[in-house]
Design an enzyme around this catalytic site. Sequence first.
Site, mmCIF file in Angstrom:
data_model
loop_
_atom_site.group_PDB
_atom_site.id
_atom_site.type_symbol
_atom_site.label_atom_id
_atom_site.label_comp_id
_atom_site.label_asym_id
_atom_site.label_seq_id
_atom_site.Cartn_x
_atom_site.Cartn_y
_atom_site.Cartn_z
ATOM 1 N N ASP A 129 0.878 -1.177 0.000
ATOM 2 C CA ASP A 129 0.000 0.000 0.000
ATOM 3 C C ASP A 129 0.913 1.223 0.000
ATOM 4 O O ASP A 129 2.137 1.095 0.138
ATOM 5 C CB ASP A 129 -0.887 -0.009 1.260
ATOM 6 C CG ASP A 129 -1.827 1.187 1.324
ATOM 7 O OD1 ASP A 129 -2.361 1.589 0.261
ATOM 8 O OD2 ASP A 129 -2.037 1.755 2.425
ATOM 9 N N SER A 130 0.304 2.398 -0.090
ATOM 10 C CA SER A 130 1.112 3.613 0.031
ATOM 11 C C SER A 130 1.524 3.847 1.487
ATOM 12 O O SER A 130 2.505 4.541 1.735
ATOM 13 C CB SER A 130 0.299 4.810 -0.464
ATOM 14 O OG SER A 130 -0.875 4.925 0.320
ATOM 15 N N GLU A 138 -2.824 9.175 8.042
ATOM 16 C CA GLU A 138 -1.361 9.078 8.144
ATOM 17 C C GLU A 138 -0.801 10.050 9.188
ATOM 18 O O GLU A 138 0.262 9.817 9.741
ATOM 19 C CB GLU A 138 -0.704 9.318 6.773
ATOM 20 C CG GLU A 138 -0.973 8.212 5.752
ATOM 21 C CD GLU A 138 -0.179 6.914 6.011
ATOM 22 O OE1 GLU A 138 0.861 6.970 6.688
ATOM 23 O OE2 GLU A 138 -0.623 5.849 5.531
ATOM 24 N N CYS A 141 -11.086 2.508 -0.143
ATOM 25 C CA CYS A 141 -9.673 2.807 0.141
ATOM 26 C C CYS A 141 -9.338 2.089 1.441
ATOM 27 O O CYS A 141 -10.121 2.151 2.400
ATOM 28 C CB CYS A 141 -9.472 4.311 0.295
ATOM 29 S SG CYS A 141 -7.815 4.760 0.921
ATOM 30 N N HIS A 191 -7.295 2.715 3.713
ATOM 31 C CA HIS A 191 -7.079 3.556 4.904
ATOM 32 C C HIS A 191 -8.388 3.786 5.670
ATOM 33 O O HIS A 191 -8.356 4.083 6.858
ATOM 34 C CB HIS A 191 -6.527 4.934 4.504
ATOM 35 C CG HIS A 191 -5.053 4.966 4.245
ATOM 36 N ND1 HIS A 191 -4.490 4.433 3.111
ATOM 37 C CD2 HIS A 191 -4.020 5.470 4.980
ATOM 38 C CE1 HIS A 191 -3.170 4.621 3.152
ATOM 39 N NE2 HIS A 191 -2.864 5.237 4.277
ATOM 40 N N CYS A 239 -4.170 -1.771 -1.892
ATOM 41 C CA CYS A 239 -4.340 -0.370 -2.272
ATOM 42 C C CYS A 239 -5.320 -0.343 -3.441
ATOM 43 O O CYS A 239 -5.010 -0.828 -4.534
ATOM 44 C CB CYS A 239 -2.988 0.206 -2.690
ATOM 45 S SG CYS A 239 -3.078 1.845 -3.395
ATOM 46 N N TYR A 241 -1.136 8.181 -2.848
ATOM 47 C CA TYR A 241 -1.256 7.756 -4.248
ATOM 48 C C TYR A 241 -2.505 8.353 -4.909
ATOM 49 O O TYR A 241 -2.543 8.552 -6.114
ATOM 50 C CB TYR A 241 -1.369 6.232 -4.320
ATOM 51 C CG TYR A 241 -0.061 5.468 -4.334
ATOM 52 C CD1 TYR A 241 1.133 6.043 -3.912
ATOM 53 C CD2 TYR A 241 -0.042 4.139 -4.773
ATOM 54 C CE1 TYR A 241 2.318 5.310 -3.926
ATOM 55 C CE2 TYR A 241 1.144 3.405 -4.797
ATOM 56 C CZ TYR A 241 2.323 3.997 -4.364
ATOM 57 O OH TYR A 241 3.480 3.269 -4.389
ATOM 58 N N GLY A 242 -3.539 8.549 -4.099
ATOM 59 C CA GLY A 242 -4.851 8.903 -4.656
ATOM 60 C C GLY A 242 -4.928 10.250 -5.335
ATOM 61 O O GLY A 242 -5.930 10.583 -5.960
HETATM 62 N N1 DGL Z 1 -4.828 2.996 0.678
HETATM 63 C C1 DGL Z 1 -4.835 3.282 -0.697
HETATM 64 C C2 DGL Z 1 -6.116 2.863 -1.364
HETATM 65 O O1 DGL Z 1 -6.700 1.887 -0.968
HETATM 66 C C3 DGL Z 1 -4.358 4.597 -1.228
HETATM 67 C C4 DGL Z 1 -4.079 5.685 -0.324
HETATM 68 C C5 DGL Z 1 -3.389 6.865 -0.965
HETATM 69 O O2 DGL Z 1 -4.046 7.745 -1.516
HETATM 70 O O3 DGL Z 1 -2.161 6.857 -0.888
HETATM 71 O O4 DGL Z 1 -6.536 3.449 -2.317
#
Ligand code: DGL
Length: 277
Positions: A16-17, A156, A188, A190, A79, A48-49
């Site tokens: 994941d990120s 985070e 997501c 998170h 992710c 990442y998003g």
């Molecule tokens: N946890 C990731 C997901 O499921 C991405 C989080 C991010 O934006 O870095 O999309």
Amino acid sequence: MTNNREPQRSRIGIFDSGVGGLTVLRELYRQLPNESVLYFADTARLPYGMRSSGEISQFCFEILTWMVQQDVKMVVMACNTSDALAREALCREFNIPILGLIVPGARAAVAQGTRFGVIATPATAASNAYRRALLEFEPNAKVWQVGCPEFVPLVEQNRLHDPYTAEVARQYLTPLLEQRIDTLIYGCTHYPHLAPVLREILPSSVVLVDPASHVVTTTAQELDLMGLKNSRSPLPTRFCVSGCPQQFAQLAVQWLGCTPVVEKIHLPTVSHPSVPI
Ligand code: DGL
């Protein structure tokens, strides 16, 4: 390292990120307690998003190249953003099973309702990957997707109990509640960390679907099918990050129940066949 004579004993790669993938790791510990895991968090480059599809594909290509060098037997993309934007290409380029959350999550969700809200990163929401998957399983499904750019940074930064987080959550959920959704999908990894905040806002009739548990069920089926399930004791999980190991360890302890040993690694610089760098 892989044991070529006993591939069952190799690790499963999870990435994941950041700490979002721990929601998948937690499920894996529950459902597949004998499996050994290599967990990678690309913390130097999160979120990442908010990135372009070219960047996400390039990052995933680097991560997969490194994970294959570490001899993992399978990769679980913990992710959704990477799943939505890069999984198909990765499956063509790498010769190991690469599992994503979206298909198992959508398959489980259609058994729960007909009016679906999806909260996800802006990149996942814009990709329409959840809408497509839900409609494939249930052509009459109604789907509303909301991009939630503030959630990943708030998780985070460990601002789970900050009143500002609750305020932001209310703003993201309001359009979905106006549509009278009956099911909300965590698009997501998170976001399950925000469950207490979200549950407070949602009516109790709304079912929450966490694709993490369903991708792990799919992982178990795949391991069985390929004869790759480990029946011996697992190795301790190896945690690696691209950013600050102490920061990851301090944040992760609340979900892991112990402070993990975290290594900083440098991903190999490789050029993705379809992404100019
Ligand atoms: N946890 C990731 C997901 O499921 C991405 C989080 C991010 O934006 O870095 O999309």
